[in-house]
Design an enzyme around this catalytic site. Structure first.
Site, short mmCIF file in Angstrom:
data_model
loop_
_atom_site.label_atom_id
_atom_site.label_comp_id
_atom_site.label_asym_id
_atom_site.label_seq_id
_atom_site.Cartn_x
_atom_site.Cartn_y
_atom_site.Cartn_z
N CYS A 236 0.87 -1.20 0.00
CA CYS A 236 0.00 0.00 0.00
C CYS A 236 0.89 1.23 0.00
O CYS A 236 0.81 2.10 0.88
CB CYS A 236 -0.97 0.00 1.17
SG CYS A 236 -2.16 -1.35 1.06
N GLY A 238 1.11 3.89 -1.85
CA GLY A 238 0.56 5.23 -2.08
C GLY A 238 1.53 6.10 -2.85
O GLY A 238 2.11 5.69 -3.86
N GLY A 240 4.33 6.95 -1.93
CA GLY A 240 5.71 6.52 -1.72
C GLY A 240 6.50 7.33 -0.71
O GLY A 240 7.73 7.35 -0.76
N LYS A 242 6.80 6.87 2.66
CA LYS A 242 7.59 6.01 3.56
C LYS A 242 8.61 5.22 2.76
O LYS A 242 9.72 4.98 3.23
CB LYS A 242 6.66 5.09 4.36
CG LYS A 242 5.75 5.90 5.27
CD LYS A 242 4.84 5.05 6.11
CE LYS A 242 3.82 5.93 6.82
NZ LYS A 242 2.79 6.48 5.92
N ASP A 283 -3.46 -5.37 -6.82
CA ASP A 283 -4.51 -5.30 -5.80
C ASP A 283 -4.19 -6.33 -4.72
O ASP A 283 -4.23 -7.54 -4.98
CB ASP A 283 -5.88 -5.56 -6.44
CG ASP A 283 -7.00 -5.40 -5.43
OD1 ASP A 283 -6.73 -5.50 -4.20
OD2 ASP A 283 -8.14 -5.17 -5.86
N ASP A 299 1.17 -0.26 5.35
CA ASP A 299 0.62 1.04 5.79
C ASP A 299 -0.79 1.08 5.20
O ASP A 299 -1.02 1.62 4.13
CB ASP A 299 1.52 2.15 5.23
CG ASP A 299 1.10 3.53 5.70
OD1 ASP A 299 0.46 3.64 6.75
OD2 ASP A 299 1.41 4.50 4.98
N CYS A 352 -3.13 5.28 10.11
CA CYS A 352 -3.23 6.63 10.71
C CYS A 352 -4.66 6.79 11.22
O CYS A 352 -5.36 7.72 10.87
CB CYS A 352 -2.84 7.71 9.71
SG CYS A 352 -3.74 7.66 8.16
C1 LIG Z 1 -2.32 4.98 3.92
S1 LIG Z 1 -2.17 5.02 2.20
C2 LIG Z 1 -0.47 4.67 1.97
C3 LIG Z 1 0.49 5.81 2.18
C4 LIG Z 1 1.92 5.45 1.80
N1 LIG Z 1 2.38 4.25 2.45
C5 LIG Z 1 2.90 6.58 2.07
O1 LIG Z 1 3.62 6.57 3.07
O2 LIG Z 1 2.97 7.49 1.24
C6 LIG Z 1 -2.95 3.51 1.72
C7 LIG Z 1 -2.82 3.16 0.26
O3 LIG Z 1 -3.40 1.87 0.06
C8 LIG Z 1 -3.85 1.79 -1.26
N2 LIG Z 1 -4.77 0.64 -1.35
C9 LIG Z 1 -6.05 0.56 -0.91
N3 LIG Z 1 -6.55 -0.67 -1.14
C10 LIG Z 1 -5.58 -1.38 -1.77
C11 LIG Z 1 -5.50 -2.71 -2.28
N4 LIG Z 1 -6.54 -3.55 -2.20
N5 LIG Z 1 -4.35 -3.12 -2.86
C12 LIG Z 1 -3.28 -2.27 -2.94
N6 LIG Z 1 -3.30 -1.00 -2.47
C13 LIG Z 1 -4.43 -0.56 -1.89
C14 LIG Z 1 -4.48 3.16 -1.48
O4 LIG Z 1 -4.54 3.46 -2.87
C15 LIG Z 1 -3.54 4.06 -0.71
O5 LIG Z 1 -2.58 4.64 -1.57
#
Ligand SMILES: C[S@@+](CC[C@H](N)C(=O)[O-])C[C@H]1O[C@@H](n2cnc3c(N)ncnc32)[C@H](O)[C@@H]1O
Length: 412
Positions: A236, A238, A240, A242, A283, A299, A352
């Site tokens: 996850c 996002g 990027g 972290k 996914d 995350d 979060c």
């Molecule tokens: C909390 S954010 C991540 C932030 C990121 N780790 C950062 O530090 O910038 C959660 C992320 O999970 C992704 N996400 C949600 N469901 C998902 C899935 N089923 N498979 C992969 N990614 C998913 C969302 O698109 C989102 O970008």
């Protein structure tokens, strides 16, 4: 301003991008700062301000949204910013007069209500969290009543500009040469900054010396331990943020993320910072086709209830049903994360969010199912953390975002 607030409160837009658009080309800096504070402050305190206005309005729910927003923003100026009536009321009355004909006759009402507001109209401290009651109850269940109250009040304060840097002394020198005030943040490599210019115009940003990042987010990346030369899966990923911190600390990172647009933004940001991160669009409802790694960071997508300071619109929209759906998704993602954790490896789970369902209860359920996992005490060199269940909360005080964090190790 009323259009901006309406887009966010009733139009479903996120505040940060809507505000960016509204601020485009607005000068001077003081005007930008004022509009920013007005937008965030009005939405953060929305419930509190509604409660202060209610006794003076016969049928507030029947008023057009534009007029309600003028009253809310005006009440924010009067009651929270402490602006006297002669300086705060006129502009809102004029905005209402410029609206559709049937709203213009409400200008008199807006004038009378805003002029008469006084600090005595603010509800008692118990209501001061400005959260929907169910959400405050959820926070109190997760954190305990007193930390929940501190957390809720902490998230009403304005958001500082936090930057992180791989080389904090070079970044500090560069920022100061551009007229910014820099103070060390609560973690090595994090800084609290006041900049005379928007971040994107600073050379320190354009040259990749700094990354906007809340110290709590940096603490989550650091909880992965010493990652020098270690393969890390950033699930996850996002945008990027972290992943970039981990790569800067010497990890060989692969980010996995469902949304290709976020992966593209993450690549552009990693290029700006001069770090490399491999990526996979996938996914995570099912495990990714990747070899197991010694360190996995999940995350997870969550309610964001630890970030209400920066995203006040969340408190206006979130429902208990949405939290339950997110908790279900997090359970699924944890299963995928375990599928790519090597024996002897370490899984860091972070959200979060400040609800028990998404934090301690999620991790307790996992530990009950997976007998080869053990919870470790996360290394969290921050003040204001709270041990709950197998992990710890970072409380959203002093400008920090709230997180729940658990570090789980798998038997070799
Ligand atoms: C909390 S954010 C991540 C932030 C990121 N780790 C950062 O530090 O910038 C959660 C992320 O999970 C992704 N996400 C949600 N469901 C998902 C899935 N089923 N498979 C992969 N990614 C998913 C969302 O698109 C989102 O970008």
């Amino acid at each position: 301003m009323l259009a901006l607030l309406a887009q966010v409160r009733s139009g479903g837009r996120h505040l940060a991008p809507a505000l960016d658009q509204a601020l485009h080309g607005l000068e001077p800096r003081e005007a930008r700062a004022f509009v920013t504070d007005l937008a965030y402050g009005t939405l953060r305190h929305a419930r509190l301000l509604e409660a202060a206005l209610a006794p003076r309005l016969a049928n507030p729910e029947r008023l057009p949204e534009r007029v309600r927003l003028a009253l809310l923003a005006g009440a924010y100026e009067r009651l929270v910013r402490g602006t006297p009536a002669h300086a705060a009321v006129h502009a809102w009355v004029e905005l209402v007069k410029r609206g559709p004909t049937r709203q213009r006759r409400l200008a008199g009402l807006v004038n009378a209500v805003l002029r008469r507001l006084s600090p005595d109209d603010l509800p008692s401290p118990a209501g001061a969290q400005s959260l929907p009651p169910w959400l405050f109850t959820a926070l109190a269940r997760a954190l305990g009543p007193e930390p929940a109250e501190r957390a809720a009040l902490g998230m009403l304060a304005p958001e500082p500009l936090w930057l992180s840097a791989a080389d904090a002394s070079a970044a500090t020198a560069r920022l100061r040469s551009e007229g910014a005030e820099v103070r060390p943040g609560p973690l090595p490599g994090s800084m609290r900054v006041r900049s005379p210019q928007p971040l994107g115009r600073l050379a320190a940003y354009r040259e990749g010396l700094v990354q906007p990042q809340n110290p709590a987010s940096l603490a989550v990346a650091r909880a992965c331990g010493d990652v020098t030369g270690v393969r890390v899966l950033d699930l996850c990923g996002g945008h990027g943020i972290k992943a970039a911190a981990l790569a800067a600390a010497g990890a060989r990172v692969t980010s996995v993320e469902r949304d290709p647009a976020k992966l593209r933004a993450a690549t552009a940001n990693a290029d700006r910072l001069g770090v490399h991160v491999d990526q996979l669009a996938w996914d995570l409802a099912t495990p990714p086709p990747l070899a197991a790694a010694p360190v996995v960071l999940l995350d997870a997508p969550c309610s964001g209830t630890g970030t209400l300071r920066g995203h006040p619109e969340i408190a206006l929209r979130l429902t208990p049903e949405a939290v339950a759906r997110l908790a279900h998704l997090q359970g699924q993602l944890l299963r995928s994360a375990l599928a790519c954790l090597a024996p002897g490896g370490r899984l860091v789970y972070a959200v979060c969010a400040l609800t028990a369902d998404e934090g301690p209860e999620q991790v307790e359920a996992l530990l009950a199912r997976e007998r080869d996992l053990r919870a470790e005490a996360p290394a969290l060199p921050l003040e204001g953390t709270l041990a709950v269940g197998p992990g710890r909360y970072i409380l959203p005080e002093d400008g920090l975002d709230g997180f729940y964090l658990a570090v789980l190790s798998r038997r070799a």
